[in-house]
Enzyme design. Sequence first.
Site, PDB file in Angstrom:
ATOM      1  N   ASP A  13       0.807  -1.226   0.000  1.00 55.57           N
ATOM      2  CA  ASP A  13       0.000   0.000   0.000  1.00 55.57           C
ATOM      3  C   ASP A  13       0.835   1.270   0.000  1.00 55.57           C
ATOM      4  OD1 ASP A  13      -2.271  -1.625   0.106  1.00 55.57           O
ATOM      5  OD2 ASP A  13      -2.222  -1.692   2.290  1.00 55.57           O
ATOM      6  N   LYS A  16       1.861   2.230  -5.063  1.00 52.00           N
ATOM      7  CA  LYS A  16       2.410   1.687  -6.317  1.00 52.00           C
ATOM      8  C   LYS A  16       1.480   1.958  -7.491  1.00 52.00           C
ATOM      9  CE  LYS A  16       2.357  -2.379  -4.381  1.00 52.00           C
ATOM     10  NZ  LYS A  16       2.085  -2.104  -2.951  1.00 52.00           N
ATOM     11  N   GLY A  40      -4.583  -4.194  -3.857  1.00 55.19           N
ATOM     12  CA  GLY A  40      -5.551  -3.134  -4.138  1.00 55.19           C
ATOM     13  C   GLY A  40      -4.769  -1.897  -4.497  1.00 55.19           C
ATOM     14  N   HIS A  41      -4.733  -1.553  -5.777  1.00 55.50           N
ATOM     15  CA  HIS A  41      -3.935  -0.429  -6.251  1.00 55.50           C
ATOM     16  C   HIS A  41      -4.882   0.694  -6.663  1.00 55.50           C
ATOM     17  CE1 HIS A  41      -0.547  -3.511  -7.318  1.00 55.50           C
ATOM     18  NE2 HIS A  41      -0.801  -3.435  -6.034  1.00 55.50           N
ATOM     19  N   GLN A 224       1.808  -6.091  -3.288  1.00 56.46           N
ATOM     20  CA  GLN A 224       2.279  -6.203  -1.914  1.00 56.46           C
ATOM     21  C   GLN A 224       3.580  -5.393  -1.737  1.00 56.46           C
ATOM     22  OE1 GLN A 224       1.222  -9.608  -3.392  1.00 56.46           O
ATOM     23  NE2 GLN A 224      -0.679  -8.633  -2.849  1.00 56.46           N
TER      24      GLN A 224
HETATM   25  P1  GDP Z   1      -0.767   0.377  -3.540  1.00 55.89           P
HETATM   26  O1  GDP Z   1      -1.379  -0.906  -3.095  1.00 55.89           O
HETATM   27  O2  GDP Z   1       0.708   0.432  -3.274  1.00 55.89           O
HETATM   28  O3  GDP Z   1      -1.099   0.735  -4.952  1.00 55.89           O
HETATM   29  O4  GDP Z   1      -1.401   1.523  -2.617  1.00 55.89           O
HETATM   30  P2  GDP Z   1      -2.967   1.673  -2.227  1.00 55.89           P
HETATM   31  O5  GDP Z   1      -3.696   2.173  -3.398  1.00 55.89           O
HETATM   32  O6  GDP Z   1      -3.467   0.452  -1.563  1.00 55.89           O
HETATM   33  O7  GDP Z   1      -2.850   2.746  -1.073  1.00 55.89           O
HETATM   34  C1  GDP Z   1      -2.311   4.015  -1.284  1.00 55.89           C
HETATM   35  C2  GDP Z   1      -3.406   5.073  -1.010  1.00 55.89           C
HETATM   36  O8  GDP Z   1      -2.797   6.351  -0.908  1.00 55.89           O
HETATM   37  C3  GDP Z   1      -4.425   5.198  -2.121  1.00 55.89           C
HETATM   38  O9  GDP Z   1      -5.670   5.546  -1.572  1.00 55.89           O
HETATM   39  C4  GDP Z   1      -3.884   6.339  -2.976  1.00 55.89           C
HETATM   40  O10 GDP Z   1      -4.912   7.045  -3.672  1.00 55.89           O
HETATM   41  C5  GDP Z   1      -3.276   7.214  -1.920  1.00 55.89           C
HETATM   42  N1  GDP Z   1      -2.101   7.986  -2.340  1.00 55.89           N
HETATM   43  C6  GDP Z   1      -1.082   7.625  -3.175  1.00 55.89           C
HETATM   44  N2  GDP Z   1      -0.134   8.570  -3.199  1.00 55.89           N
HETATM   45  C7  GDP Z   1      -0.551   9.550  -2.359  1.00 55.89           C
HETATM   46  C8  GDP Z   1       0.026  10.793  -1.931  1.00 55.89           C
HETATM   47  O11 GDP Z   1       1.130  11.170  -2.303  1.00 55.89           O
HETATM   48  N3  GDP Z   1      -0.701  11.525  -1.023  1.00 55.89           N
HETATM   49  C9  GDP Z   1      -1.912  11.115  -0.552  1.00 55.89           C
HETATM   50  N4  GDP Z   1      -2.535  11.889   0.331  1.00 55.89           N
HETATM   51  N5  GDP Z   1      -2.479   9.953  -0.933  1.00 55.89           N
HETATM   52  C10 GDP Z   1      -1.796   9.186  -1.818  1.00 55.89           C
HETATM   53  P1  IMO Z   2      -0.951  -4.165  -2.246  1.00 53.16           P
HETATM   54  O1  IMO Z   2      -0.523  -4.712  -3.587  1.00 53.16           O
HETATM   55  C1  IMO Z   2      -1.032  -4.658   2.085  1.00 53.16           C
HETATM   56  C2  IMO Z   2      -1.218  -8.769   3.584  1.00 53.16           C
HETATM   57  C3  IMO Z   2      -2.474  -9.225   4.307  1.00 53.16           C
HETATM   58  C4  IMO Z   2      -1.878 -10.237   5.289  1.00 53.16           C
HETATM   59  C5  IMO Z   2      -0.773 -10.892   4.467  1.00 53.16           C
HETATM   60  C6  IMO Z   2      -1.160 -12.215   3.826  1.00 53.16           C
HETATM   61  O2  IMO Z   2      -2.236  -3.415  -2.297  1.00 53.16           O
HETATM   62  O3  IMO Z   2       0.167  -3.431  -1.605  1.00 53.16           O
HETATM   63  P2  IMO Z   2      -2.712 -12.854   1.755  1.00 53.16           P
HETATM   64  O4  IMO Z   2      -4.176 -12.616   1.529  1.00 53.16           O
HETATM   65  O5  IMO Z   2      -1.832 -12.229   0.724  1.00 53.16           O
HETATM   66  O6  IMO Z   2      -2.371 -14.296   1.993  1.00 53.16           O
HETATM   67  O7  IMO Z   2      -2.397 -12.099   3.166  1.00 53.16           O
HETATM   68  O8  IMO Z   2      -0.430  -9.963   3.447  1.00 53.16           O
HETATM   69  N1  IMO Z   2      -1.419  -8.220   2.237  1.00 53.16           N
HETATM   70  C7  IMO Z   2      -1.317  -6.924   1.940  1.00 53.16           C
HETATM   71  N2  IMO Z   2      -1.106  -5.851   2.725  1.00 53.16           N
HETATM   72  N3  IMO Z   2      -1.143  -4.505   0.761  1.00 53.16           N
HETATM   73  C8  IMO Z   2      -1.328  -5.568  -0.052  1.00 53.16           C
HETATM   74  O9  IMO Z   2      -1.310  -5.495  -1.400  1.00 53.16           O
HETATM   75  C9  IMO Z   2      -1.468  -6.836   0.532  1.00 53.16           C
HETATM   76  N4  IMO Z   2      -1.683  -8.093   0.052  1.00 53.16           N
HETATM   77  C10 IMO Z   2      -1.636  -8.918   1.096  1.00 53.16           C
HETATM   78  O10 IMO Z   2      -3.100  -8.149   4.964  1.00 53.16           O
HETATM   79  O11 IMO Z   2      -1.275  -9.557   6.353  1.00 53.16           O
HETATM   80 MG    MG Z   3      -2.882  -1.545  -1.825  1.00 57.53          MG
END
Ligand code: GDP
Ligand code: IMO
Ligand code: MG
Length: 434
Positions: A13, A16, A40-41, A224
């Site tokens: 998270d 990416k 979840g991106h 991840q």
């Molecule tokens: P990922 O799994 O690495 O793609 O990240 P996620 O999407 O799960 O979580 C990142 C969250 O931060 C998302 O809700 C993005 O919209 C948000 N986000 C990304 N970059 C920034 C930033 O620079 N500032 C803020 N405030 N939010 C951001």
């Molecule tokens: P992105 O790509 C954050 C965590 C789960 C749990 C562990 C194992 O959005 O960064 P799983 O269902 O993969 O067997 O769970 O990994 N986990 C993540 N945490 N971001 C993710 O993906 C994750 N994908 C799995 O919360 O701790």
């Molecule tokens: Mg994510």
Amino acid sequence: MANLIVLGAQWGDEGKGKIVDLFSESFDLVVRYQGGHNAGHTVYIGEKKFVLKLIPSGILRPGVKAVIGNGVVIDPAALMDEIGQLESAGIDVRSQLLISNRAHVIFPFHRMVEKVGEAREDRVAIGTTSRGIGPCYEDKIGRRGIRMADLVSPQGFEQMYRMLCEDKMTLATAFRVSEVIDFNKILEQYRQFTEKLRPMVCDSASYVNRAILDGKKVMFEGAQGTMLDIDHGTYPFVTSSNASAGGACTGAGVPPTRIDGIIGVSKAYITRVGAGPFPSEIHGEQGDQIRKAGNEFGSVTGRPRRCGWFDVPLLRYTATINGFDSMIITKLDVLDDLTEIPVCVGYEIDGKAITDMPATNEEVSKIVPVYETLPGWKSPTKGITDLNQIPKAAMDYLKFLEKQTGVEVGCVSNGPERNETIIVPGSKLAALLA
Ligand code: GDP
Ligand code: IMO
Ligand code: MG
């Protein structure tokens, strides 16, 4: 312009999705190499929000090919759902998406197996996303898994499927699972999915390698983060695949010699979802404040993310494992209101400084972080597009992270939107993207 791997430097998270979407403007192909719909991106394009789970974030750029590599595990129902959502947003998924014929398939009974494992009284639950990811990878490594190539094969699939079902029924009986699984209904559903997915299934490794030879530019998108990597993460509190850079080569079928740059994405602080040790975790009210400011709730499960201060030893470790050429610091704006910002600069166990990341959960849980506190900037950075306009204390913070980790900060993200991103002029990252 070079072929790049963009991956998570922390526990996932890191942002990416936003970065891959932004960069994909200058790439021909974006390839996902591991994980499944546990990812979840999140990508914002103006008012529109997209949460990509299985499909590479490059799909949001017309003309860019999005490839689901062999290292990914695919739940066809989840994939169909995601395709449907993107199509209703006007994206031409069927002409952009390619699916590896070697990617393994998740079935509903994988979720049943996961539930059994997570609920065992004698085990600590991992806090998984309950998507069946781990059990599907277990079947892959156990050499009994079913791949997309099998799914689309008219002869082989039913026999393989029935054998796998028998295994799962034995397990369900042994663990007295009351859930009734209608194996014939699943078989029929999967046949229907197959007809829709078949045109996109191909030998993706061959496709990507040919594209590279033809001079096309490829970005590999990690899911991840490195600390969730099955080999290098905080085992057993990890996911079941190689999220680290090495996974891009095996999970896409592309030789390491084709990779020109490896980019780590890290928040200006750190978060973790699920169970497991977390040395720089912030407990109490301040943790709640960061969670609120950063909207730190899982994009897949909605669970509150645990928040912590930037962890230098952890970043140095993930930089070593991945060989980062450059680092992207996201969510700088989330720290805008803080008066002081602690940074974890060292680890101690039983009063002794440690330099290597310990291998066991017991040891990592015993880590006492050593903090250095930096002044906050207490002014908004959100929306600033010129590095010279960033407050001095914020620049000092970024320089501190760069010096402490030994990795350049090549890009700063100060908001969720595409345009809320600053590439550092003259950085190695800027050169790799040129
Ligand atoms: P990922 O799994 O690495 O793609 O990240 P996620 O999407 O799960 O979580 C990142 C969250 O931060 C998302 O809700 C993005 O919209 C948000 N986000 C990304 N970059 C920034 C930033 O620079 N500032 C803020 N405030 N939010 C951001
Ligand atoms: P992105 O790509 C954050 C965590 C789960 C749990 C562990 C194992 O959005 O960064 P799983 O269902 O993969 O067997 O769970 O990994 N986990 C993540 N945490 N971001 C993710 O993906 C994750 N994908 C799995 O919360 O701790
Ligand atoms: Mg994510």
